[in-house]
Design a protein around this motif. Structure first.
Motif, mmCIF file in Angstrom:
data_model
loop_
_atom_site.group_PDB
_atom_site.id
_atom_site.type_symbol
_atom_site.label_atom_id
_atom_site.label_comp_id
_atom_site.label_asym_id
_atom_site.label_seq_id
_atom_site.Cartn_x
_atom_site.Cartn_y
_atom_site.Cartn_z
ATOM 1 N N ASN A 56 0.884 -1.168 0.000
ATOM 2 C CA ASN A 56 0.000 0.000 0.000
ATOM 3 C C ASN A 56 0.916 1.210 0.000
ATOM 4 O O ASN A 56 1.695 1.396 0.946
ATOM 5 C CB ASN A 56 -0.897 0.002 1.230
ATOM 6 C CG ASN A 56 -1.853 -1.155 1.220
ATOM 7 O OD1 ASN A 56 -2.589 -1.354 0.273
ATOM 8 N ND2 ASN A 56 -1.836 -1.956 2.280
ATOM 9 N N ILE A 57 0.832 2.005 -1.067
ATOM 10 C CA ILE A 57 1.755 3.121 -1.228
ATOM 11 C C ILE A 57 1.014 4.406 -1.550
ATOM 12 O O ILE A 57 -0.158 4.391 -1.919
ATOM 13 C CB ILE A 57 2.808 2.825 -2.320
ATOM 14 C CG1 ILE A 57 2.134 2.650 -3.689
ATOM 15 C CG2 ILE A 57 3.642 1.602 -1.957
ATOM 16 C CD1 ILE A 57 3.106 2.516 -4.853
ATOM 17 N N LYS A 58 1.721 5.498 -1.443
ATOM 18 C CA LYS A 58 1.170 6.809 -1.796
ATOM 19 C C LYS A 58 1.511 7.134 -3.250
ATOM 20 O O LYS A 58 2.502 6.646 -3.792
ATOM 21 C CB LYS A 58 1.727 7.876 -0.866
ATOM 22 C CG LYS A 58 1.324 7.668 0.578
ATOM 23 C CD LYS A 58 1.479 8.937 1.366
ATOM 24 C CE LYS A 58 1.089 8.757 2.802
ATOM 25 N NZ LYS A 58 -0.295 8.402 3.030
ATOM 26 N N LEU A 59 0.702 7.971 -3.834
ATOM 27 C CA LEU A 59 0.918 8.463 -5.194
ATOM 28 C C LEU A 59 2.324 9.031 -5.323
ATOM 29 O O LEU A 59 2.804 9.724 -4.423
ATOM 30 C CB LEU A 59 -0.118 9.552 -5.482
ATOM 31 C CG LEU A 59 -0.495 9.833 -6.920
ATOM 32 C CD1 LEU A 59 -1.080 8.604 -7.572
ATOM 33 C CD2 LEU A 59 -1.491 10.972 -6.971
ATOM 34 N N PHE A 92 4.631 5.137 -9.590
ATOM 35 C CA PHE A 92 3.172 5.115 -9.684
ATOM 36 C C PHE A 92 2.616 6.529 -9.608
ATOM 37 O O PHE A 92 2.673 7.174 -8.562
ATOM 38 C CB PHE A 92 2.606 4.232 -8.564
ATOM 39 C CG PHE A 92 2.928 2.779 -8.770
ATOM 40 C CD1 PHE A 92 2.041 1.943 -9.422
ATOM 41 C CD2 PHE A 92 4.143 2.262 -8.342
ATOM 42 C CE1 PHE A 92 2.338 0.615 -9.641
ATOM 43 C CE2 PHE A 92 4.450 0.931 -8.549
ATOM 44 C CZ PHE A 92 3.542 0.099 -9.202
ATOM 45 N N THR A 93 2.103 7.012 -10.738
ATOM 46 C CA THR A 93 1.597 8.382 -10.838
ATOM 47 C C THR A 93 0.075 8.449 -10.891
ATOM 48 O O THR A 93 -0.486 9.540 -10.934
ATOM 49 C CB THR A 93 2.179 9.080 -12.078
ATOM 50 O OG1 THR A 93 1.856 8.318 -13.237
ATOM 51 C CG2 THR A 93 3.697 9.219 -11.959
ATOM 52 N N MET A 135 2.853 -16.643 -10.150
ATOM 53 C CA MET A 135 3.471 -15.616 -9.301
ATOM 54 C C MET A 135 2.697 -14.311 -9.481
ATOM 55 O O MET A 135 2.696 -13.748 -10.577
ATOM 56 C CB MET A 135 4.937 -15.400 -9.696
ATOM 57 C CG MET A 135 5.839 -16.561 -9.454
ATOM 58 S SD MET A 135 7.514 -16.281 -10.107
ATOM 59 C CE MET A 135 7.982 -14.754 -9.287
ATOM 60 N N THR A 136 2.068 -13.844 -8.407
ATOM 61 C CA THR A 136 1.272 -12.618 -8.506
ATOM 62 C C THR A 136 1.571 -11.687 -7.338
ATOM 63 O O THR A 136 2.070 -12.116 -6.297
ATOM 64 C CB THR A 136 -0.241 -12.938 -8.518
ATOM 65 O OG1 THR A 136 -0.584 -13.605 -7.298
ATOM 66 C CG2 THR A 136 -0.611 -13.811 -9.720
ATOM 67 N N GLY A 137 1.240 -10.429 -7.536
ATOM 68 C CA GLY A 137 1.387 -9.421 -6.498
ATOM 69 C C GLY A 137 0.394 -8.303 -6.711
ATOM 70 O O GLY A 137 -0.312 -8.264 -7.725
ATOM 71 N N MET A 138 0.351 -7.380 -5.767
ATOM 72 C CA MET A 138 -0.594 -6.251 -5.837
ATOM 73 C C MET A 138 0.055 -5.009 -5.249
ATOM 74 O O MET A 138 0.683 -5.062 -4.185
ATOM 75 C CB MET A 138 -1.857 -6.580 -5.043
ATOM 76 C CG MET A 138 -2.798 -5.410 -4.858
ATOM 77 S SD MET A 138 -3.685 -4.955 -6.344
ATOM 78 C CE MET A 138 -4.984 -6.151 -6.320
ATOM 79 N N ILE A 139 -0.102 -3.894 -5.975
ATOM 80 C CA ILE A 139 0.284 -2.581 -5.472
ATOM 81 C C ILE A 139 -0.993 -1.755 -5.391
ATOM 82 O O ILE A 139 -1.708 -1.603 -6.390
ATOM 83 C CB ILE A 139 1.291 -1.869 -6.405
ATOM 84 C CG1 ILE A 139 2.496 -2.740 -6.714
ATOM 85 C CG2 ILE A 139 1.681 -0.514 -5.823
ATOM 86 C CD1 ILE A 139 3.473 -2.941 -5.600
ATOM 87 N N LYS A 140 -1.294 -1.233 -4.213
ATOM 88 C CA LYS A 140 -2.454 -0.350 -4.034
ATOM 89 C C LYS A 140 -1.946 1.058 -3.825
ATOM 90 O O LYS A 140 -1.212 1.322 -2.861
ATOM 91 C CB LYS A 140 -3.301 -0.816 -2.838
ATOM 92 C CG LYS A 140 -3.933 -2.175 -3.080
ATOM 93 C CD LYS A 140 -4.855 -2.562 -1.958
ATOM 94 C CE LYS A 140 -5.536 -3.870 -2.332
ATOM 95 N NZ LYS A 140 -6.684 -4.134 -1.478
ATOM 96 N N VAL A 141 -2.347 1.956 -4.738
ATOM 97 C CA VAL A 141 -1.845 3.328 -4.717
ATOM 98 C C VAL A 141 -2.953 4.269 -4.281
ATOM 99 O O VAL A 141 -4.031 4.294 -4.876
ATOM 100 C CB VAL A 141 -1.309 3.739 -6.117
ATOM 101 C CG1 VAL A 141 -0.718 5.135 -6.072
ATOM 102 C CG2 VAL A 141 -0.298 2.720 -6.631
ATOM 103 N N GLU A 142 -2.679 5.050 -3.233
ATOM 104 C CA GLU A 142 -3.659 6.025 -2.717
ATOM 105 C C GLU A 142 -3.283 7.413 -3.137
ATOM 106 O O GLU A 142 -2.143 7.793 -3.125
ATOM 107 C CB GLU A 142 -3.702 5.969 -1.187
ATOM 108 C CG GLU A 142 -4.068 4.624 -0.642
ATOM 109 C CD GLU A 142 -3.967 4.578 0.878
ATOM 110 O OE1 GLU A 142 -3.341 5.463 1.487
ATOM 111 O OE2 GLU A 142 -4.495 3.632 1.441
#
Length: 108
Positions: A45-48, A85-86, A101-108
């Motif tokens: 979970n990351i920021k813009l 991630f913009t 093989m999977t992953g997820m990035i959630k951008v707030e």
């Protein structure tokens, strides 16, 4: 030169413990490691504006692909792929050579 009394010394020690020893040069950077056919961590979970760097620690080549968003070249051992991630949203990604093989990035 002023000598610290016991109370001042205690406060200084407590402050030193609570403060980080070093500050990161770039607080908008995160890392994902590829190891044993797994993206680690599997979700971020990351920021813009955050830049994520994937590093392949396996002896086997891997890729990092998010359909329509980004695609790495084939990463050999110790190769890296970086993406900033913009746009906000959820970015599911996988290895095109090993689709389990999977992953997820959630951008707030």
């Amino acid at each position: 030169m002023k000598t610290l009394n016991r109370r001042d010394f205690s406060v200084a020690v407590a402050a030193a413990i609570l403060l980080p020893v070093t500050a990161r040069a770039d607080d908008n950077a995160m890392e994902v490691h590829i190891d044993n056919f797994v993206f680690q961590p599997p979700e971020l979970n990351i920021k813009l504006g955050t830049t994520v760097t994937w590093t392949n620690r396996d002896d086997i080549p891997h890729t990092v692909v998010s359909a329509g968003k980004f695609r790495s070249k084939t990463l050999d051992t110790d190769d890296k792929f970086t993406f900033t991630f913009t746009d906000a949203g959820d970015y599911k990604y996988f290895c095109s050579l090993h689709p389990h093989m999977t992953g997820m990035i959630k951008v707030e």
